[in-house]
Write a protein that holds these residues in place. Structure first.
Motif, PDB file in Angstrom:
ATOM      1  N   PRO A   1     -19.561 -11.664 -39.378  1.00 23.03           N
ATOM      2  CA  PRO A   1     -19.462 -12.868 -38.477  1.00 23.03           C
ATOM      3  C   PRO A   1     -18.256 -13.554 -38.585  1.00 23.03           C
ATOM      4  O   PRO A   1     -17.719 -13.988 -37.373  1.00 23.03           O
ATOM      5  CB  PRO A   1     -20.817 -13.611 -39.090  1.00 23.03           C
ATOM      6  N   LYS A   2     -17.755 -13.679 -39.735  1.00 23.47           N
ATOM      7  CA  LYS A   2     -16.477 -14.605 -39.741  1.00 23.47           C
ATOM      8  C   LYS A   2     -15.116 -13.894 -39.559  1.00 23.47           C
ATOM      9  O   LYS A   2     -13.894 -14.450 -39.649  1.00 23.47           O
ATOM     10  CB  LYS A   2     -16.373 -15.176 -41.123  1.00 23.47           C
ATOM     11  N   ALA A   3     -15.137 -12.471 -39.258  1.00 24.32           N
ATOM     12  CA  ALA A   3     -13.955 -11.591 -39.168  1.00 24.32           C
ATOM     13  C   ALA A   3     -13.402 -12.035 -37.755  1.00 24.32           C
ATOM     14  O   ALA A   3     -13.965 -12.413 -36.790  1.00 24.32           O
ATOM     15  CB  ALA A   3     -14.339 -10.360 -39.322  1.00 24.32           C
ATOM     16  N   LYS A   4     -12.061 -11.979 -37.496  1.00 22.72           N
ATOM     17  CA  LYS A   4     -11.535 -12.183 -36.359  1.00 22.72           C
ATOM     18  C   LYS A   4     -11.643 -11.171 -35.141  1.00 22.72           C
ATOM     19  O   LYS A   4     -11.999 -10.194 -35.648  1.00 22.72           O
ATOM     20  CB  LYS A   4      -9.836 -12.443 -36.337  1.00 22.72           C
ATOM     21  N   VAL A   5     -11.812 -11.382 -34.076  1.00 19.66           N
ATOM     22  CA  VAL A   5     -12.031 -10.490 -32.911  1.00 19.66           C
ATOM     23  C   VAL A   5     -10.716  -9.980 -32.299  1.00 19.66           C
ATOM     24  O   VAL A   5      -9.948 -11.008 -31.883  1.00 19.66           O
ATOM     25  CB  VAL A   5     -12.938 -10.961 -31.859  1.00 19.66           C
ATOM     26  N   THR A   6     -10.299  -8.678 -32.059  1.00 16.47           N
ATOM     27  CA  THR A   6      -9.295  -8.385 -31.540  1.00 16.47           C
ATOM     28  C   THR A   6      -9.532  -8.191 -29.831  1.00 16.47           C
ATOM     29  O   THR A   6     -10.731  -8.372 -29.540  1.00 16.47           O
ATOM     30  CB  THR A   6      -8.876  -6.986 -31.879  1.00 16.47           C
ATOM     31  N   ARG A   7      -8.549  -8.289 -29.095  1.00 15.39           N
ATOM     32  CA  ARG A   7      -8.662  -7.916 -27.570  1.00 15.39           C
ATOM     33  C   ARG A   7      -9.340  -6.910 -27.428  1.00 15.39           C
ATOM     34  O   ARG A   7     -10.057  -6.810 -26.543  1.00 15.39           O
ATOM     35  CB  ARG A   7      -7.039  -8.104 -27.156  1.00 15.39           C
ATOM     36  N   ALA A   8      -8.933  -5.711 -28.091  1.00 11.77           N
ATOM     37  CA  ALA A   8      -9.841  -4.412 -27.754  1.00 11.77           C
ATOM     38  C   ALA A   8     -11.193  -4.723 -27.893  1.00 11.77           C
ATOM     39  O   ALA A   8     -11.988  -4.009 -27.237  1.00 11.77           O
ATOM     40  CB  ALA A   8      -9.175  -3.398 -28.632  1.00 11.77           C
ATOM     41  N   GLU A   9     -11.745  -5.161 -29.285  1.00 12.29           N
ATOM     42  CA  GLU A   9     -12.928  -5.507 -29.340  1.00 12.29           C
ATOM     43  C   GLU A   9     -13.734  -6.136 -28.379  1.00 12.29           C
ATOM     44  O   GLU A   9     -14.817  -6.032 -28.067  1.00 12.29           O
ATOM     45  CB  GLU A   9     -13.267  -6.075 -30.802  1.00 12.29           C
ATOM     46  N   PHE A  10     -13.078  -7.310 -28.166  1.00  8.15           N
ATOM     47  CA  PHE A  10     -13.649  -8.263 -26.866  1.00  8.15           C
ATOM     48  C   PHE A  10     -13.816  -7.560 -25.745  1.00  8.15           C
ATOM     49  O   PHE A  10     -14.927  -7.767 -24.819  1.00  8.15           O
ATOM     50  CB  PHE A  10     -13.094  -9.570 -26.754  1.00  8.15           C
ATOM     51  N   VAL A  11     -12.937  -6.688 -25.162  1.00  6.88           N
ATOM     52  CA  VAL A  11     -12.991  -6.251 -23.824  1.00  6.88           C
ATOM     53  C   VAL A  11     -14.171  -5.101 -24.023  1.00  6.88           C
ATOM     54  O   VAL A  11     -14.869  -4.761 -23.032  1.00  6.88           O
ATOM     55  CB  VAL A  11     -11.882  -5.663 -23.274  1.00  6.88           C
ATOM     56  N   THR A  12     -14.023  -4.550 -25.068  1.00  6.83           N
ATOM     57  CA  THR A  12     -15.152  -3.272 -25.276  1.00  6.83           C
ATOM     58  C   THR A  12     -16.582  -4.107 -25.408  1.00  6.83           C
ATOM     59  O   THR A  12     -17.606  -3.433 -24.902  1.00  6.83           O
ATOM     60  CB  THR A  12     -14.967  -2.812 -26.680  1.00  6.83           C
ATOM     61  N   MET A  13     -16.743  -5.185 -25.837  1.00  7.31           N
ATOM     62  CA  MET A  13     -17.867  -5.782 -25.847  1.00  7.31           C
ATOM     63  C   MET A  13     -18.500  -6.264 -24.449  1.00  7.31           C
ATOM     64  O   MET A  13     -19.665  -6.011 -23.834  1.00  7.31           O
ATOM     65  CB  MET A  13     -17.994  -7.005 -26.560  1.00  7.31           C
ATOM     66  N   LEU A  14     -17.571  -6.976 -23.522  1.00  4.48           N
ATOM     67  CA  LEU A  14     -17.772  -6.900 -22.067  1.00  4.48           C
ATOM     68  C   LEU A  14     -17.974  -6.002 -21.213  1.00  4.48           C
ATOM     69  O   LEU A  14     -19.132  -5.677 -20.615  1.00  4.48           O
ATOM     70  CB  LEU A  14     -16.556  -7.781 -21.611  1.00  4.48           C
ATOM     71  N   VAL A  15     -17.380  -4.810 -21.583  1.00  5.45           N
ATOM     72  CA  VAL A  15     -17.662  -3.569 -20.513  1.00  5.45           C
ATOM     73  C   VAL A  15     -18.692  -3.064 -21.152  1.00  5.45           C
ATOM     74  O   VAL A  15     -19.512  -2.568 -20.196  1.00  5.45           O
ATOM     75  CB  VAL A  15     -16.321  -2.600 -20.975  1.00  5.45           C
ATOM     76  N   ARG A  16     -19.163  -2.851 -22.387  1.00  6.05           N
ATOM     77  CA  ARG A  16     -20.575  -2.331 -22.671  1.00  6.05           C
ATOM     78  C   ARG A  16     -21.766  -3.071 -22.186  1.00  6.05           C
ATOM     79  O   ARG A  16     -22.734  -2.622 -21.663  1.00  6.05           O
ATOM     80  CB  ARG A  16     -20.673  -2.377 -24.355  1.00  6.05           C
ATOM     81  N   ALA A  17     -21.599  -4.470 -22.343  1.00  4.00           N
ATOM     82  CA  ALA A  17     -22.738  -5.438 -21.613  1.00  4.00           C
ATOM     83  C   ALA A  17     -22.612  -5.209 -20.180  1.00  4.00           C
ATOM     84  O   ALA A  17     -24.008  -5.222 -19.717  1.00  4.00           O
ATOM     85  CB  ALA A  17     -22.418  -6.858 -21.868  1.00  4.00           C
ATOM     86  N   LEU A  18     -21.533  -4.843 -19.456  1.00  4.62           N
ATOM     87  CA  LEU A  18     -21.861  -4.705 -18.060  1.00  4.62           C
ATOM     88  C   LEU A  18     -21.804  -3.356 -17.655  1.00  4.62           C
ATOM     89  O   LEU A  18     -21.999  -3.139 -16.392  1.00  4.62           O
ATOM     90  CB  LEU A  18     -20.524  -5.668 -17.418  1.00  4.62           C
TER      91      LEU A  18
END
Length: 510
Positions: free
Chosen positions: A364-381
């Motif tokens: 939970p305290k680890a930093k989020v990379t740009r790749a990780e965040f777009v993957t989360m968005l794309v997976r959610a949508l």
């Protein structure tokens, strides 16, 4: 309302006949039943149902139950001179051919009766277990296959673009449901909905057309749906590959195809357009963590999702096999229940929007990379890409390549300049604001905030990059992101827990 629910449950239990005792013990220890119910004639939908009987009890609990286990009527009738009476109006849309059960009594002194609805509503065919259709049997043992045969004249007119056939008469576990292929002409450009004991299946006109083509020139062929409802134990066994999955509703195995005149069957493997599957939830199912899952023959499990409405969940599927309702209760060792984002992380994990860094830890305290965040968005949508992303630092075949391409193609994410995306760079709060506002505008049809005057509330407003000011403004106004201590911290990096909260705000609160 809560007290009523408790009372109803208690009274329902009072009507339950013990099933665990051996019959000899039951006969020896239980007084002879004194309650009786007079025979009830078949009735039309919308007519008055009169329930009469005798009992030595001072009061009699009465329930009338539809084939789908809906309680149509509930009352406590007082007896007078050993007799009781009650009445109610049968709903006008009661399904023709359905058999309603009547139960009356107290404790173990229970009498049962039934009546058939003779007209009104959707046609319900007679069914028999393990053979041709006929009258007088509406159930079947768990190991038997019930045959439900519709005739061409049973197909009603469409309502709101859907033709509905009720195939749920009797609480069977296995069934073969057939409908003449000639019904395709009568259904026309409408969808076909089949009501089942565990929910329903709705076939779009494109799938009906494919079934008709599968039958070829055989005018005596039938559309064919095989239905098998798994027990809770069978469902748990089917999903045993992931211990986080817990049954929260029905699990069914479905096969769709045609049966030719000579008895040969042909299966329809995939669907030209999605078929809508609706399944029932168990009482008390956790809607936050529950979804429909596809279970392959090899045991592989795939999250489908779904929309929950009351006690049902609905999803669109592209092929038939095993589908079940499960809650995904994933426990992370580094996310205790007391952690501020534990509920959000649990729900997004159950919806398969976020994943742990390992099998047991979320980070939970680890930093989020740009790749990780777009993957989360794309997976959610559930976005897909049709071409690779035009970034030199996004290697084909990398775990984030498809997600980055989908985010770029859908206008959610752009590069950082000079043909780069910098996938492994930790994402800043202003970069995150830019991405989520683009998604928000797509979801809600907005164009975002042009002015950034509202940023004056933040002491560090001047630190926000000019290209990000309108996005930060819109994210704050929509409640997607907040600052702290009167600062927004635009160029600070975001933790995985914070990113999960932002995603939750975007997907389920905005």
């Amino acid at each position: 309302m809560k007290r009523k629910a408790i009372l109803f449950t208690a009274l329902s239990l009072a009507l339950a006949t013990p099933a665990a005792l051996p019959m000899s013990a039951y006969a020896a220890e239980t007084p002879a039943a004194s309650t009786t119910i007079a025979a009830i004639a078949d009735l039309q939908a919308g007519s008055t149902v009169s329930i009469k009987g005798t009992s030595s009890e001072a009061e009699v609990i009465i329930k009338v139950i539809a084939p789908d286990n809906t309680v149509l009527f509930f009352d406590i009738a007082k007896t007078a001179d050993g007799k009781f009476t009650a009445s109610f109006t049968l709903p006008g849309d009661a399904q023709s051919g359905s058999i309603c059960q009547v139960v009356a009594g107290q404790g173990t002194d229970v009498a049962k009766g039934s009546f058939r609805v003779t007209s009104g509503g959707t046609y319900v065919p007679p069914v028999v277990p393990g053979g041709d259709t006929g009258s007088g049997n509406n159930g079947g043992n768990a190991g038997e296959t019930t045959s439900v045969q519709f005739k061409l004249e049973d197909v009603p007119a469409a309502s709101n673009g859907t033709v509905t056939l009720d195939a749920k008469s009797g609480d069977y576990a296995k069934a073969e449901i057939k409908l003449p292929v000639a019904a395709a002409q009568k259904i026309g450009d409408n969808s076909l909905q089949l009501l089942l004991p565990s929910g329903s299946v709705t076939l779009p006109p494109e799938v009906i057309a494919d079934l008709a083509n599968l039958a070829g020139s055989d005018k005596d062929a039938s559309f064919w749906l095989q239905f098998h409802r798994l027990t809770t134990g069978e469902a748990a066994s089917a999903a045993a590959g992931d211990k986080a999955l817990l049954p929260q509703g029905q699990t069914v195995e479905l096969t769709l195809g045609v049966v030719l005149k000579d008895g040969t069957s042909k299966k329809l493997g995939t669907f030209a357009e999605p078929v809508t599957l609706k399944l029932q939830l168990t009482s008390g199912a956790d809607s936050r963590l529950t979804g429909i899952y596809y279970i392959s023959d090899s045991g592989a499990i795939e999250y489908i999702g779904g929309t929950i409405d009351g006690q049902t969940i609905t999803a669109e599927i592209s092929h038939f096999s095993k589908y079940g309702v499960f809650a995904y209760k994933k426990a992370y060792t580094d996310v205790p229940a007391s952690y501020w984002a534990s509920d959000v992380i649990a729900e997004l994990t159950a919806k398969h929007v976020v994943q742990g860094l390992t099998l047991d830890s979320f980070g939970p305290k680890a930093k989020v990379t740009r790749a990780e965040f777009v993957t989360m968005l794309v997976r959610a949508l559930d976005l897909k890409a049709t071409a690779p992303a035009p970034f030199g630092d996004v290697k084909a075949g990398s775990w984030y390549a498809d997600a980055t391409a989908a985010a770029y193609e859908n206008g959610i994410a752009s590069g950082t300049g000079a043909g780069k995306f910098e996938p492994n760079k930790s994402i800043t709060r202003e970069e995150m604001a830019s991405m989520i506002v683009r998604v928000y505008n797509k979801l809600h049809g907005g164009a975002g905030s042009e002015a950034a005057s509202g940023l004056d509330a933040f002491k560090d407003a001047k630190s926000i990059s000019s290209w990000a000011k309108s996005s930060v403004q819109a994210a704050v106004e929509a409640g997607l992101m907040v600052g702290s201590n009167q600062q927004f911290y635009p160029r600070s990096n975001t933790t995985r827990a914070e990113a999960a909260q932002v995603l939750y705000n975007l997907l389920y609160r905005a």
